[in-house]
Enzyme design. Structure first.
Site, PDB file in Angstrom:
ATOM      1  CB  CYS A   1       8.892  44.372  69.758  1.00 56.32           C
ATOM      2  SG  CYS A   1       9.613  45.024  68.239  1.00 56.32           S
TER       3      CYS A   1
ATOM      4  CB  CYS B   1      11.095  50.689  70.970  1.00 59.50           C
ATOM      5  SG  CYS B   1      10.402  51.352  69.433  1.00 59.50           S
TER       6      CYS B   1
ATOM      7  CD  GLN C   1      19.672  60.641  57.600  1.00 59.26           C
ATOM      8  OE1 GLN C   1      19.350  59.941  58.554  1.00 59.26           O
ATOM      9  NE2 GLN C   1      20.917  61.020  57.389  1.00 59.26           N
TER      10      GLN C   1
ATOM     11  CD  GLU D   1      27.966  57.838  48.533  1.00 60.22           C
ATOM     12  OE1 GLU D   1      28.118  56.627  48.743  1.00 60.22           O
ATOM     13  OE2 GLU D   1      27.758  58.675  49.452  1.00 60.22           O
TER      14      GLU D   1
ATOM     15  CG  ASP E   1      37.485  53.847  49.642  1.00 55.26           C
ATOM     16  OD1 ASP E   1      36.941  54.285  50.677  1.00 55.26           O
ATOM     17  OD2 ASP E   1      38.012  52.722  49.578  1.00 55.26           O
TER      18      ASP E   1
ATOM     19  CG  ASP F   1      25.059  62.439  56.900  1.00 60.35           C
ATOM     20  OD1 ASP F   1      25.287  61.965  58.030  1.00 60.35           O
ATOM     21  OD2 ASP F   1      23.980  62.275  56.303  1.00 60.35           O
TER      22      ASP F   1
ATOM     23  CB  CYS G   1      24.496  58.174  62.498  1.00 61.54           C
ATOM     24  SG  CYS G   1      25.756  57.236  61.624  1.00 61.54           S
TER      25      CYS G   1
END
Length: 446
Positions: free
Chosen positions: A89, A92, A278, A328, A355, A376, A402
């Protein structure tokens, strides 16, 4: 056909047999890094300090790739993968590395990016945020494929390095309400007349689990009965998506409201099955609490939140007594974010659609000054907002990231623009993967 021919030629040109390598590090995808015959070689499932045997899987001018076939000298950090499907798979990449070592590697990835790309160093490296390494994933897109040669339907993630779905019995990283029932879901789809017209399932888990079946043709009455019976038996809310995201509708009856707590309190955020939330609920709550601690917003202070989504940070920020402006780009998320704040008793939070990748200096949210900023952004970072924030001169900026490379790039600009990188740390939002989440605090130099 031409691409297939090229692929066949490349495979024939690969060095044959088993080769030996000494592994010196990990790349950003979690593969072992070695130098074989003077050439950098990335070897899947190999760890630093190991001597491994491997077979070549790809060769290029700049580097080669391989797959471990045997570990001759093992790292003390090597563990038995918790999932029987690891290696097949593609979901991971790091289950063979002890979880406590995975996050240290991610911390190093963050530091290396800050130094190499941003040319900055945090004054303090804080301990990483960690949580459970199994059963953490509450949001996922599962592939579905009816395969006659496999005698049924496959449900889950793609095989490593190819487009075929892996044959999975279960998944240890998914919320166990779904992860332990992949085979049950597949066998149910086997019974449907439209089994070959279902390409994917969107999973969203809050207080209950919602499964959105993408359907390329409408199910008949018998199929609907099978889906409804299955949902009732396992406690799933079943929805159908015949077209775009706006076509998602419940199989029957009223929608079950989805919600979660952003900070571990009794506050609730309502969300739609296709909304971004999240992936790791418990880690997200720890992240929100740490961000509030770092931002240290006081009652009455003015706080600007960028990329606010549906209120994951906004609502906890409002509870501090700060005056929050949430910005946003998605109109739907802004509407749901404002509704979430109002439903929790904070209708005074201001929301604006903008934007943030093409900031307008005349935008209403930029007509005032802010004491602090929390942002974020997605993987692309917030490059276009950096000069805007520097001109705003807030005293404190908390940046949740991220992608270490874009955080490092933006951090370099903030430091050049008069800020100190006070502290930074990694967060293990996606255990067993190479995905690195992090947080940084900047303070304006006096």
């Amino acid at each position: 056909p031409l691409e297939s021919l090229k692929s066949m030629v490349r495979r024939r040109m690969l060095p044959q047999g088993v080769h030996t390598a000494e592994v010196s590090g990990l790349d950003h995808e979690g593969r072992g890094v070695a130098r074989v015959a003077g050439k950098v070689t990335f070897i899947a499932d190999a760890l630093p300090g190991e001597t491994v045997e491997f077979r070549y899987t790809a060769c290029s001018r700049d580097h080669d790739e391989g797959q471990v076939t045997a570990v001759k000298v093992a790292s003390p950090d090597r563990v038995t993968p918790p999932c029987a499907h690891f290696g097949v798979c593609g979901g991971c990449a790091l289950q063979h590395l002890a979880p406590e070592k995975q996050i240290l590697w991610k911390q190093d990835e963050l530091l290396n990016a800050l130094r190499r790309i941003g040319k900055v160093e945090p004054e303090q490296l804080v301990p990483p945020l960690v949580g459970a390494s199994q059963g953490y994933r509450r949001r996922a897109r599962l592939g579905v494929k009816f395969v006659l040669s496999k005698s049924g339907t496959l449900v889950g993630f793609r095989e490593r390095g190819c487009s075929f779905l892996a044959t999975l019995e279960s998944c240890v990283v998914l919320d166990p309400r779904v992860g332990l029932k992949l085979k049950d879901i597949a066998r149910m789809i086997d019974r449907l007349a439209i089994r070959q017209a279902i390409p994917q399932i969107e999973m969203a888990a809050g207080d209950h689990v919602c499964l959105v079946f993408r359907v390329l043709q409408n199910p008949g009455a018998e199929d609907r009965a099978i889906l409804a019976e299955f949902g009732a038996e396992h406690g799933f809310e079943i929805l159908l998506q015949p077209g775009g995201l706006d076509s998602i509708l419940p199989l029957a009856g009223e929608r079950w409201p989805l919600s979660y707590s952003p900070d571990g309190s009794e506050s609730r955020l309502a969300f739609e099955p296709a909304d971004f939330i999240q992936v790791n609920g418990a880690l997200s709550q720890a992240m929100v609490r740490q961000s509030l601690d770092w931002l240290a917003a006081k009652p009455g202070e003015s706080v600007l939140e960028l990329f606010a989504g549906l209120g994951n940070f906004t609502l906890p920020l409002a509870k501090t007594g700060a005056k929050v402006m949430a910005v946003e780009g998605d109109k739907g998320l802004v509407a749901r974010g404002a509704a979430n704040c109002a439903a929790n008793g904070f209708p005074e939070v201001r929301w604006q659609v903008a934007d943030l990748f093409k900031p307008d200096p005349k935008a209403p949210y930029l007509s005032e000054r802010y004491d602090a900023v929390l942002l974020d952004p997605p993987r692309a970072g917030a490059l276009e907002m950096m000069p805007v924030l520097i001109a705003q001169k807030p005293q404190r900026i908390v940046y949740v990231s991220c992608h270490p490379a874009t955080l490092a790039r933006d951090a370099g600009l903030l430091v050049e623009g008069g800020y100190r990188l006070v502290k930074a740390g990694a967060m293990d939002m996606f255990p067993h993967t190479g995905h690195v989440e992090s947080m940084a605090l900047f303070e304006r130099r006096r």
